[in-house]
Enzyme design. Structure first.
Site, mmCIF file in Angstrom:
data_model
loop_
_atom_site.group_PDB
_atom_site.id
_atom_site.type_symbol
_atom_site.label_atom_id
_atom_site.label_comp_id
_atom_site.label_asym_id
_atom_site.label_seq_id
_atom_site.Cartn_x
_atom_site.Cartn_y
_atom_site.Cartn_z
ATOM 1 N N SER A 3 -35.364 20.211 -37.192
ATOM 2 C CA SER A 3 -34.189 20.290 -36.326
ATOM 3 C C SER A 3 -34.137 19.074 -35.417
ATOM 4 O O SER A 3 -35.103 18.329 -35.297
ATOM 5 C CB SER A 3 -34.250 21.560 -35.475
ATOM 6 O OG SER A 3 -35.234 21.401 -34.470
ATOM 7 N N LYS A 4 -32.990 18.927 -34.767
ATOM 8 C CA LYS A 4 -32.826 17.818 -33.836
ATOM 9 C C LYS A 4 -33.853 17.918 -32.707
ATOM 10 O O LYS A 4 -34.344 16.914 -32.208
ATOM 11 C CB LYS A 4 -31.399 17.840 -33.275
ATOM 12 C CG LYS A 4 -31.123 16.742 -32.260
ATOM 13 C CD LYS A 4 -29.647 16.558 -32.069
ATOM 14 C CE LYS A 4 -29.269 15.544 -31.017
ATOM 15 N NZ LYS A 4 -30.128 15.419 -29.864
ATOM 16 N N ARG A 5 -34.185 19.138 -32.337
ATOM 17 C CA ARG A 5 -35.142 19.322 -31.258
ATOM 18 C C ARG A 5 -36.507 18.716 -31.592
ATOM 19 O O ARG A 5 -37.181 18.169 -30.728
ATOM 20 C CB ARG A 5 -35.277 20.801 -30.888
ATOM 21 C CG ARG A 5 -34.900 21.031 -29.435
ATOM 22 C CD ARG A 5 -34.999 22.484 -29.017
ATOM 23 N NE ARG A 5 -34.258 23.354 -29.922
ATOM 24 C CZ ARG A 5 -34.772 24.460 -30.462
ATOM 25 N NH1 ARG A 5 -36.018 24.817 -30.200
ATOM 26 N NH2 ARG A 5 -34.034 25.213 -31.245
ATOM 27 N N ASP A 61 -36.226 15.098 -30.886
ATOM 28 C CA ASP A 61 -36.201 14.816 -29.448
ATOM 29 C C ASP A 61 -37.596 14.939 -28.850
ATOM 30 O O ASP A 61 -38.015 14.146 -28.018
ATOM 31 C CB ASP A 61 -35.244 15.789 -28.734
ATOM 32 C CG ASP A 61 -33.791 15.525 -29.111
ATOM 33 O OD1 ASP A 61 -33.525 14.434 -29.667
ATOM 34 O OD2 ASP A 61 -32.944 16.400 -28.882
#
Ligand code: GLU
Length: 519
Positions: free
Chosen positions: A262-264, A267
């Protein structure tokens, strides 16, 4: 059946920036098309207007341009099967919706959202299917006149696919083999909504794949659950003979442990999940991209190609041409591929080192300017040549300091500011300085400066001859103290190379100010 020309498509919905998993899907489609002399189509699936995000389509096109993934036809590329944007194909879909209705393979349902909610509350795990459609308000249960009256009054409805229960549905998947499910578990999917006169994803996708003569549907695993429905739709239309072959690609997993990437994750660990930087038009949020982070497109392509496939040996660095030759769709793995972003950095290192020093210059120049440095292209190329094989320090996910090879042009800056600016101050407490600035250092450096001053030729060779023979004759080892003078610490290239780069005047100036400050 005659051999059909291979035609594949990448069919994103313009709902935001393209996720890196989507890039891999497009890449596999491209490799497969090219190795079979086929066509790759770019279709925009924008029938869900609620999820439309301005700029997403342009973003996707720019991403592929950067990556070197070329389309043969589609939105912005033209071709004979257009329009390629589904929102421009409304009338086409209407015709096919009517075909299913006329054949009794689909029906109109007038249930309001409230009525559907009520049913969901009343019946546990309610789904609209052969068991329940008889209790709902649709063209199968209502009298014909009533249906006609509602249509004349402009009542909104959806068209649902009438799934016959109790059938084995086989999806023949090139990666997963025979995937078999019973039609009784499927619901009567909505194919069309009168409210916006648009089909849903399922209908538009099947109609377009048929009309665009798509031969292979290569897409992410998340679409596998839709595949049985798609098989039934092909049958319902009478297109089973030319149904595309399916290949559902393995999921991309988190770098650590299980679960979908996921994008998380990006990040948290500091890697991009989008090819290009994305500026969200609504929130203004900026998400990092591979391009802006300093990755080379060929490194990204190579890295992604190996997430879910490998050539069967340990070859890792492969050009696009080699990938086209070696890629084998049927050898893709069924199980998810861990997104090892550190490997992506390794690939960038590999591809960066294949470049001439001069090819690093435009990017390096940008980095230097950001740090207030102006230098000539020759100087910059020379520094690249001296420093590109070095290692840099970085802090890993657990906060530990680690080292890796120079993998981005921007890695060079912390390694090389001393080429362009003299040490601001000499730090006596620096470990390297403490160890190498001994009692005799100042006198030795005076002597060294004298020798350098006397040289007419300040080349690496000339300096080496003079200093090496002085060092040999006197037993002195001047190099580390000399490094302290020019760099301020224990970094940098060969001393003669550095000194030749700086030139006589700057070299001697730095030696003098080191002596002054450190004594
Ligand atoms: N529009 C779908 C997507 O966004 C396409 C899925 C497919 O390839 O069938 O990925």
């Amino acid at each position: 059946m005659t051999e059909r020309k291979v035609r594949v498509r990448f069919a994103p919905s313009p709902t935001g920036p393209l996720h890196i998993g989507g890039v891999r899907t497009a890449l596999y489609n491209y490799l497969f098309a090219k190795q079979n002399g086929g066509d790759l189509i770019f279709r925009i699936e924008d029938t869900d207007s609620n999820r439309f995000v301005p700029g997403a389509e342009e973003y996707i096109i720019e991403s592929f341009k950067w990556l070197g993934i070329k389309f043969d036809e589609g939105v912005s590329f033209g071709g004979n099967y257009g329009p390629y944007r589904q929102s421009e194909r409304k009338d086409i879909y209407k015709k096919y919706v009517k075909q299913l209705l006329d054949a009794g393979k689909a029906y109109m349902a007038f249930d309001t959202p409230e009525e559907l909610d009520a049913k969901r509350n009343e019946i546990e795990n309610f789904q609209y299917d052969a068991k329940t459609r008889g209790m709902m308000r649709n063209s199968l249960t209502l009298p014909k006149e009533e249906v006609e009256r509602m249509l004349a009054e402009g009542c909104q409805y959806v068209v649902r696919f009438k799934i016959e229960p109790g059938r084995d549905v086989h999806v023949d998947d090139l990666i997963r083999g025979d995937v078999n499910i019973n039609s009784s578990i499927l619901d009567d999917k909505v194919l069309y909504k009168s409210a916006d006169e648009l089909p849903t994803y399922h209908l538009a996708n099947i109609v377009d794949d048929h009309l665009m003569e798509v031969t292979h549907v290569i897409r992410g695993e998340e679409w596998l659950p839709s595949a049985p429905l798609h098989v039934l739709l092909y049958e319902a239309f009478g297109w089973a003979d030319t149904m595309p072959r399916f290949a559902h690609l393995p999921l991309l997993l988190k770098p650590v442990g299980n679960g979908k990437l996921s994008k998380r994750d990006g990040d948290k660990l500091g890697f991009p999940v989008f090819p290009l930087e994305w500026h969200d038009p609504k929130t203004g949020e900026v998400s990092s991209g591979y391009r802006e982070k300093g990755y080379l497109p060929e490194a990204v392509v190579n890295f992604l190609a190996l997430l879910g496939w490998n050539p069967g040996n340990d070859q890792e660095v492969m050009s696009m041409d080699e990938l086209i030759r070696l890629f084998d769709l049927s050898k893709c793995s069924k199980s998810g591929a861990r997104f090892d972003y550190v490997k992506g950095i390794w690939f960038n290192h590999q591809y960066l080192l294949q470049k001439d020093n001069s090819e690093w210059v435009p990017e390096f120049d940008k980095v230097l300017r950001q740090n207030g440095i102006e230098a000539t292209a020759e100087q910059e190329a020379a520094v690249v040549g001296m420093m590109k094989q070095k290692v840099v320090e970085y802090v890993d996910n657990d906060g530990n300091k680690k080292k890796r090879n120079v993998s981005f042009v921007s890695d060079l800056w912390p390694l090389c500011s001393f080429f362009f600016t003299a040490p601001k101050a000499y730090d006596k407490e620096d470990k390297f300085v403490r160890k190498n600035w001994k009692e005799t250092a100042a006198a030795d450096m005076e002597e060294l400066a004298g020798i350098l001053q006397s040289l007419d030729d300040f080349s690496v060779e000339s300096q080496r001859n003079a200093i090496d023979s002085w060092a040999e004759a006197t037993g002195k080892k001047p190099w580390n103290a000399w490094r302290v003078c020019l760099v301020g610490t224990g970094q940098g290239p060969d001393m003669y190379e550095l000194s030749a780069f700086l030139g006589k005047e700057e070299t001697i100036k730095r030696i003098k100010s080191a002596i002054e400050q450190l004594n």
